[in-house]
Design a protein around this motif. Structure first.
Motif, PDB file in Angstrom:
ATOM      1  N   VAL A  75       0.839  -1.191   0.000  1.00 14.65           N
ATOM      2  CA  VAL A  75       0.000   0.000   0.000  1.00 14.65           C
ATOM      3  C   VAL A  75       0.882   1.252   0.000  1.00 14.65           C
ATOM      4  N   ILE A  76       0.400   2.292  -0.652  1.00 16.21           N
ATOM      5  CA  ILE A  76       1.016   3.612  -0.562  1.00 16.21           C
ATOM      6  C   ILE A  76       0.086   4.466   0.287  1.00 16.21           C
ATOM      7  N   VAL A  77       0.623   5.044   1.353  1.00  8.86           N
ATOM      8  CA  VAL A  77      -0.179   5.753   2.348  1.00  8.86           C
ATOM      9  C   VAL A  77      -0.050   7.262   2.161  1.00  8.86           C
ATOM     10  N   ILE A  78      -1.191   7.935   2.101  1.00  8.69           N
ATOM     11  CA  ILE A  78      -1.210   9.397   2.089  1.00  8.69           C
ATOM     12  C   ILE A  78      -1.488   9.823   3.521  1.00  8.69           C
ATOM     13  N   ASN A  79      -0.529  10.531   4.104  1.00  5.66           N
ATOM     14  CA  ASN A  79      -0.563  10.849   5.525  1.00  5.66           C
ATOM     15  C   ASN A  79      -0.941  12.312   5.748  1.00  5.66           C
ATOM     16  N   ASP A  80      -1.873  12.556   6.692  1.00  7.48           N
ATOM     17  CA  ASP A  80      -2.398  13.908   6.916  1.00  7.48           C
ATOM     18  C   ASP A  80      -2.082  14.435   8.317  1.00  7.48           C
ATOM     19  N   ASP A 181       4.692   0.632   1.004  1.00 10.72           N
ATOM     20  CA  ASP A 181       5.718   0.900  -0.001  1.00 10.72           C
ATOM     21  C   ASP A 181       6.276   2.308   0.150  1.00 10.72           C
ATOM     22  N   ARG A 182       5.389   3.226   0.458  1.00 10.74           N
ATOM     23  CA  ARG A 182       5.799   4.619   0.515  1.00 10.74           C
ATOM     24  C   ARG A 182       4.761   5.437   1.280  1.00 10.74           C
ATOM     25  N   ILE A 183       5.209   6.530   1.910  1.00  9.41           N
ATOM     26  CA  ILE A 183       4.312   7.483   2.545  1.00  9.41           C
ATOM     27  C   ILE A 183       4.419   8.811   1.801  1.00  9.41           C
ATOM     28  N   ILE A 184       3.273   9.394   1.486  1.00 11.57           N
ATOM     29  CA  ILE A 184       3.229  10.688   0.812  1.00 11.57           C
ATOM     30  C   ILE A 184       2.454  11.660   1.692  1.00 11.57           C
ATOM     31  N   LEU A 185       3.066  12.782   2.035  1.00 16.88           N
ATOM     32  CA  LEU A 185       2.372  13.778   2.842  1.00 16.88           C
ATOM     33  C   LEU A 185       1.249  14.415   2.031  1.00 16.88           C
ATOM     34  N   LYS A 186       0.085  14.564   2.645  1.00 15.47           N
ATOM     35  CA  LYS A 186      -1.078  15.083   1.935  1.00 15.47           C
ATOM     36  C   LYS A 186      -0.865  16.486   1.353  1.00 15.47           C
ATOM     37  N   PRO A 187      -0.215  17.426   2.056  1.00 19.27           N
ATOM     38  CA  PRO A 187       0.015  18.747   1.453  1.00 19.27           C
ATOM     39  C   PRO A 187       0.820  18.677   0.153  1.00 19.27           C
TER      40      PRO A 187
END
Length: 399
Positions: A75-80, A181-187
């Motif tokens: 999973v690729i997670v979008i973190n807020d 797999d990866r974390i992407i910051l929501k902003p």
């Protein structure tokens, strides 16, 4: 992997957003399925109850997997969450007329990276951006390898998350039999969407104001160079009106939903708030001008803290050409946007956007775009063990 479904999940305190996509040979993606549900066990974007969160994620994951006939392992997670760190730092090399070589840039990058991670040992690297390449005071689009000069400056922007928060994220998805797999910051994802949708090339600020929090993010040369979250939103303005005017919140909410403050003119003391708003309460004369003054005072304070008097933006404000405002509360978009615009410099181009139902999946969609094609100014994605195309391109910088 072409033809294989990929999973994206955004987690925040209000909802979980799921997106399954499949990429073609040109790295364009097709949406297979998307769904949004209320979240539990998340506070300010951080995992606080693994059991409750994992149960909800498992349920939705089961629905998606049955729908597309595929079992996800990654999973690729979008973190807020808001407690990330943003570090801007530069390295340099005196050239004295010689060429700048690949190994010169590698040394600068490794030196800066080691310095940052040594001083932020309790945090993990999430994003790293090549913010600027400056040769003899000239900003360049690409690393000036092979060019001659006197002085080279390389600017980098690091985004980091506390290691404990990262461990809790991994624990949550491990309970769902998913590996991050990866974390992407929501902003970052939201900024990428603005760049793509509006074809932005200039430096811009994106200000997102929710009911209980606000965020400002700055993008320069397509590089994500700054982001900060504040613990207040539009609700603080409503609370001011409620307190100063001694009105209950239900009345205040009706006022903000029906009254267009953009049309209120100064010195209109003779105009008062309509009796219809008082419902069963005793009517009191409250001038629209006084009401507007209360609102404007708080808006001015909000804009000062987020943008005008934010000391962290001192060097970026002059470069910022566009300011994008997004409101979670549609009433502020309709009835108060001009009040916000009055507080900003006239030389800036101000644009207002309203959150729509489509916005719920926008961060996941932007993240899918990022994953498929990479981002020109992002140097290295972390978390994942297998190297992606973009990380291989920059692997020589981090040997």
């Amino acid at each position: 992997e072409i033809g294989k479904p990929h999973l994206f999940i955004e987690i925040n305190e209000k909802s979980f957003v799921f997106l399954a996509v499949k990429y073609d040979e040109d790295f364009n993606f097709r949406v297979l399925h998307s769904v949004t549900g209320e979240s539990e066990g998340i506070s300010e974007g951080k995992v606080t109850d693994v059991n409750n969160s994992s149960k909800i994620i498992k349920n939705y994951l089961d629905i998606i997997e049955k729908k597309i006939h595929f079992t996800f392992e990654n999973v690729i997670v979008i973190n807020d969450q808001k407690n990330f760190s943003c570090v801007n730092i530069s390295g340099f090399k005196r050239l004295n007329g010689s060429q700048i070589l690949d190994e010169n840039i590698s040394y600068i990058l490794n030196d800066i990276k080691k310095l940052v991670l040594d001083n932020q040992s309790e945090k993990s690297l999430i994003h790293l951006f090549n913010s600027d390449f400056i040769l003899d005071h000239n900003s360049l689009k690409n690393p000036p390898i092979g060019l001659h000069g006197e002085f080279y400056n390389h600017h980098l922007t690091f985004f980091l998350l506390p290691k404990n928060d990262l461990k809790n994220l991994k624990l949550l998805f491990n309970k769902c039999n998913l590996k991050i797999d990866r974390i992407i910051l929501k902003p970052f994802a939201q900024g990428v969407k603005k760049i793509i949708d509006n074809e932005i090339k200039e430096t811009f600020a994106a200000i997102d104001i929710s009911t209980d929090k606000s965020n400002i993010s700055i993008f320069k040369n397509h590089s994500f160079v700054y982001s900060e979250t504040f613990p207040f939103g539009t609700d603080i303005i409503k609370k001011d009106v409620s307190k100063v005017c001694s009105l209950n919140m239900n009345i205040v909410k009706n006022i903000f939903s029906e009254l267009n403050f953009n049309l209120i003119k100064e010195n209109e003391e003779e105009k008062y708030l309509s009796e219809k708003y008082f419902q069963k309460e005793i009517f009191r004369k409250i001038s629209l001008n006084h009401l507007n003054d209360i609102i404007m005072a708080r808006i001015e304070e909000i804009v000062d803290i987020i943008y005008r008097k934010n000391v962290n933006l001192k060097d970026l404000q002059n470069e910022t050409k566009f300011i994008y405002f997004t409101f979670e509360d549609s009433n502020f978009f309709k009835n108060l946007r001009q009040n916000f615009e009055r507080m900003l410099p006239e030389k800036k181009v101000i644009r207002f956007e309203e959150r729509t139902q489509d916005e719920r999946t926008s961060s996941c969609l932007a993240s899918a775009e990022l994953t498929g094609k990479g981002w020109e100014r992002e140097a290295i994605p972390t978390i994942q063990t297998k190297k992606s195309i973009i990380s291989r391109l920059f692997s020589t910088f981090f040997k």
